[in-house]
Design a protein around this motif. Structure first.
Motif, PDB file in Angstrom:
ATOM      1  N   ARG A 119     142.021 -34.478  -5.474  1.00 13.91           N
ATOM      2  CA  ARG A 119     141.049 -34.962  -6.555  1.00 13.91           C
ATOM      3  C   ARG A 119     140.776 -33.971  -7.490  1.00 13.91           C
ATOM      4  NH1 ARG A 119     135.885 -36.900  -7.678  1.00 13.91           N
ATOM      5  NH2 ARG A 119     134.904 -35.946  -5.829  1.00 13.91           N
ATOM      6  N   GLY A 123     137.874 -37.240 -10.693  1.00 15.95           N
ATOM      7  CA  GLY A 123     138.204 -38.343  -9.777  1.00 15.95           C
ATOM      8  C   GLY A 123     139.713 -38.669  -9.914  1.00 15.95           C
ATOM      9  N   VAL A 145     135.931 -29.777  -6.898  1.00 11.81           N
ATOM     10  CA  VAL A 145     135.360 -30.667  -6.264  1.00 11.81           C
ATOM     11  C   VAL A 145     134.024 -30.508  -6.144  1.00 11.81           C
ATOM     12  CG1 VAL A 145     135.064 -32.575  -4.324  1.00 11.81           C
ATOM     13  CG2 VAL A 145     137.342 -31.386  -4.846  1.00 11.81           C
ATOM     14  N   THR A 148     127.946 -33.072  -4.008  1.00 10.23           N
ATOM     15  CA  THR A 148     126.643 -33.850  -4.681  1.00 10.23           C
ATOM     16  C   THR A 148     125.606 -33.691  -3.437  1.00 10.23           C
ATOM     17  OG1 THR A 148     128.174 -35.540  -5.299  1.00 10.23           O
ATOM     18  CG2 THR A 148     125.808 -36.308  -4.995  1.00 10.23           C
ATOM     19  N   GLY A 151     125.193 -36.023  -0.213  1.00  9.75           N
ATOM     20  CA  GLY A 151     126.414 -36.698   0.213  1.00  9.75           C
ATOM     21  C   GLY A 151     126.898 -36.308   1.609  1.00  9.75           C
ATOM     22  N   LEU A 153     129.707 -34.907   2.016  1.00  9.48           N
ATOM     23  CA  LEU A 153     130.367 -33.365   1.871  1.00  9.48           C
ATOM     24  C   LEU A 153     129.410 -32.172   2.065  1.00  9.48           C
ATOM     25  CD1 LEU A 153     132.656 -31.367   1.330  1.00  9.48           C
ATOM     26  CD2 LEU A 153     132.373 -31.853  -1.171  1.00  9.48           C
ATOM     27  N   THR A 178     134.124 -41.269   4.152  1.00 10.10           N
ATOM     28  CA  THR A 178     133.280 -40.887   2.927  1.00 10.10           C
ATOM     29  C   THR A 178     133.550 -39.454   2.509  1.00 10.10           C
ATOM     30  OG1 THR A 178     131.681 -42.368   3.731  1.00 10.10           O
ATOM     31  CG2 THR A 178     131.096 -40.836   1.881  1.00 10.10           C
ATOM     32  N   LEU A 179     133.341 -38.511   3.517  1.00 11.51           N
ATOM     33  CA  LEU A 179     133.723 -37.164   3.264  1.00 11.51           C
ATOM     34  C   LEU A 179     135.185 -36.881   2.571  1.00 11.51           C
ATOM     35  CD1 LEU A 179     133.207 -34.194   3.647  1.00 11.51           C
ATOM     36  CD2 LEU A 179     133.978 -34.336   5.952  1.00 11.51           C
ATOM     37  N   ARG A 181     136.968 -39.081   1.229  1.00 13.97           N
ATOM     38  CA  ARG A 181     136.887 -39.781  -0.352  1.00 13.97           C
ATOM     39  C   ARG A 181     136.394 -38.827  -1.290  1.00 13.97           C
ATOM     40  NH1 ARG A 181     134.488 -43.762   0.920  1.00 13.97           N
ATOM     41  NH2 ARG A 181     136.409 -45.203   1.867  1.00 13.97           N
ATOM     42  N   GLU A 182     135.258 -38.053  -1.097  1.00 15.83           N
ATOM     43  CA  GLU A 182     134.806 -37.173  -1.755  1.00 15.83           C
ATOM     44  C   GLU A 182     135.510 -35.988  -2.319  1.00 15.83           C
ATOM     45  OE1 GLU A 182     130.855 -35.731  -0.988  1.00 15.83           O
ATOM     46  OE2 GLU A 182     130.001 -37.888  -0.251  1.00 15.83           O
TER      47      GLU A 182
END
Length: 619
Positions: A119, A123, A145, A148, A151, A153, A178-179, A181-182
């Motif tokens: 990514r 995004g 990347v 945040t 978050g 990450l 979630t990690l 995806r980030e």
């Protein structure tokens, strides 16, 4: 279990309970840890794992270059412990000397294993960023990347809790998904099938977290080995700790290399003087990024009589200290050259200076040459350095046979000077051993290759001479830095030079005026006669007052008219303020007013005071 990791072409040692990657025809079924229920089998499995950790740790810490360190990290992890490994580092790379603060962005710096989307900053997955992990390195980093605060990450980077493996598609894998995806975006996550085991480990340096290591195992039904178990997680955590420290070390080394390289470049001359009768050019190539900075240097110092000193040296060793010692020796060489000492005397005093700096660490090699364009001679002395190449006017090239002596700093060694003819059309190339000695070529072969190349090539200028010399370097086979100094000798015709020895008598200034006037008329420079006679009279008068031996008077015509007056007194004249009633002290004021340039140089046997004037066609 072997006590060290194999090379890239071989298979790394296996973690117990896991199979090695071998060709399909010889592939054996995996043996999980539970296949050894007996006590002896368990002990053997622990020994194998410890042997793997030992070999992997040594390989991770075997390099100082960041790219090589990241490659080693990937090789010890894939395929032995994981099917894929991705190293994310801070962007920009931090200064590890101080606390860098919160990591704002990460960038993929190395990856090994399978395919996955990446990514970008805004995004989404760009197909251009989908490639095998092994195709990415520090030379071709992936997109950044953002991290945040709060978050998944950021939690993975900053958490002090032991890492836990997660199996995608299970309820316990929400944070891991979630990690991912980030890191890779929704499409990147979708490329990882359900049942994939993921392990994210922070890479911590000595003062701060430097990045994130992501390990991936494909589903068991595809590979035949289970998800990460607690033993695998502990093994990976240990290697991540070693990897973080190795990355920290590589970044510190890179910073030291940059500082040393900048220090060395700042102490080398930005440009060389271009005295009349000789054309000069230089080249400096630092060593490869993986090699430490050396102490190679070059210099050219104008001397009285239109001569020039040519110097190339190399401080032994590769470190920040070598670069600093190089600067000290270069400064000393400039000072000694300005005293107009013979080349062997310059090396003798440099040897004394190096011994005062410290015998163990400050050895250096050096070639010192003085070219006289009026006499068409060159005098050389060598202190343990590679021989220079002398090119004759007919194009033949030869290695100058000099008594190489011992390096500077050894002490108690005699140095000898050798005088050689250097007629117009000849050239001299001074260089350091990095040009002729490589990993695959001994220095003797390199010297012969260089000599033959220069003799066969067609070059017309010192820049082309240096360029031809650099063509002998094999691609990708250079670890040392290189300094080159090329000199093309043009000489100064005898008809453009006038030189006299004058006795220090009261009538000498008048005779000097007449000699100068006669010479200027012969050269067709009558327009300069009045001012030149006045300045010659003032300088000779001052020399006669202090000299005990004959005074020298020289006139040289090139693109300028240069006059030099020498005597055996070491006292340099200085302008001073004079009052209306003072009868003395105005001579240098007259010279400063009439000449374009003037100066005084202290020599080993006295001094020379000189001035220059532009020729009438240039005025």
């Amino acid at each position: 279990m072997r006590d060290q990791l194999k090379t890239e072409a071989e298979q790394p040692p296996a973690v117990p309970g896991q199979r090695r990657r071998v060709p399909a025809r010889a592939q054996a079924p995996a043996k999980p840890p539970t296949a050894r229920p007996d006590r002896a089998g368990a002990a053997e499995g622990v020994a194998d794992r410890l042997a793997y950790l030992d070999a992997a740790t040594r390989r991770i810490n075997s390099a100082l270059d960041l790219s090589a360190t990241l490659r080693n990290i990937g090789r010890v992890l894939v395929p032995t412990l994981a099917d894929a490994a991705v190293v994310h580092l801070r962007d920009p790379l931090p200064n590890v000397e101080r606390e860098p603060g919160f990591p704002d962005e990460l960038r993929i710096h190395h990856s090994t294993g399978t395919r996955i989307g990446r990514r970008g900053r805004k995004g989404g997955v760009d197909d251009r960023h989908r490639s095998r992990f092994g195709s990415r390195s520090t030379a071709d980093p992936g997109p950044t990347v953002p991290v945040t605060r709060g978050g998944a990450l950021a939690h993975a980077l900053l958490s002090r809790r032991p890492a836990e493996a997660a199996v995608l598609g299970t309820p316990a894998a929400e944070r891991a998904e979630t990690l991912l995806r980030e890191l890779y975006g929704p499409r990147g996550l979708a490329r990882l099938a359900a049942g994939t085991s993921v392990l994210a480990l922070p890479l911590r340096g000595r003062k701060a977290v430097l990045g994130l290591l992501v390990l991936i195992r494909r589903p068991p039904e595809r590979t035949g080995r289970p998800a990460f178990d607690p033993a695998d997680t502990a093994t990976a955590a240990h290697l991540a700790t070693q990897a973080g420290l190795a990355v920290d070390t590589a970044l510190r080394y890179a910073r030291e290399w940059e500082i040393a390289n900048e220090l060395q470049r700042s102490m080398l001359p930005l440009r060389l003087p271009q005295p009349h009768g000789v054309r000069l050019a230089q080249r400096y190539l630092p060593g490869e990024r993986g090699a430490q900075v050396g102490g190679d240097w070059y210099d050219a110092v104008p001397l009285p009589g239109n001569r020039v000193a040519l110097i190339v040296g190399d401080v032994m060793g590769h470190s920040l200290t070598s670069a600093a010692i190089m600067g000290q020796l270069r400064t000393s060489a400039q000072t000694l050259a300005a005293l107009d000492l013979p080349p062997h005397e310059v090396l003798y005093h440099l040897d004394e200076q190096a011994q005062r700096l410290g015998r163990e660490q400050h050895l250096a090699t050096c070639v010192y040459a003085v070219y006289d364009p009026i006499a068409n001679r060159v005098v050389l002395a060598n202190a343990g350095h590679v021989p220079p190449v002398l090119v004759r006017p007919d194009g033949t090239a030869e290695l100058v046979e000099l008594d190489s002596g011992a390096p500077i700093g050894v002490g108690g060694v005699d140095f000898n000077s050798v005088e050689l003819p250097a007629p117009p059309g000849s050239a001299l190339l001074l260089f350091t051993d990095g040009l002729v000695e490589t990993r695959s070529r001994p220095i003797s072969d390199g010297l012969e290759v260089l000599r033959a190349r220069i003799a066969a090539a067609r070059w017309q200028s010192p820049e082309q001479l240096c360029q031809e010399a650099l063509r002998i370097l094999p691609p990708g086979d250079r670890g040392d830095d290189i300094a080159l100094l090329g000199a093309c000798f043009d000489g100064i015709p005898a008809g453009d030079v006038a030189h006299w020895y004058l006795q220090p008598r009261n009538e000498t200034p008048g005779r000097a005026r007449r000699l100068a006037a006669h010479t200027l008329r012969r050269w067709g420079l009558d327009e300069l006669s009045e001012a030149t006679e006045l300045m010659v009279s003032e300088l000779v008068t001052n020399a006669v007052q202090h000299a005990t031996r004959p005074v020298t008077l020289s006139l040289v015509r090139t693109t300028r008219l240069r006059c030099e007056v020498g005597d055996d007194s070491p006292l340099l004249p200085r302008p001073r303020r004079t009052g209306p009633e003072d009868e003395r002290g105005r001579g240098l004021q007259i010279v400063a007013r009439c000449a374009d340039r003037w100066g005084a140089t202290r020599l080993g046997t006295g001094k020379v005071v000189w001035f220059e004037q532009r020729l009438p066609t240039q005025m």
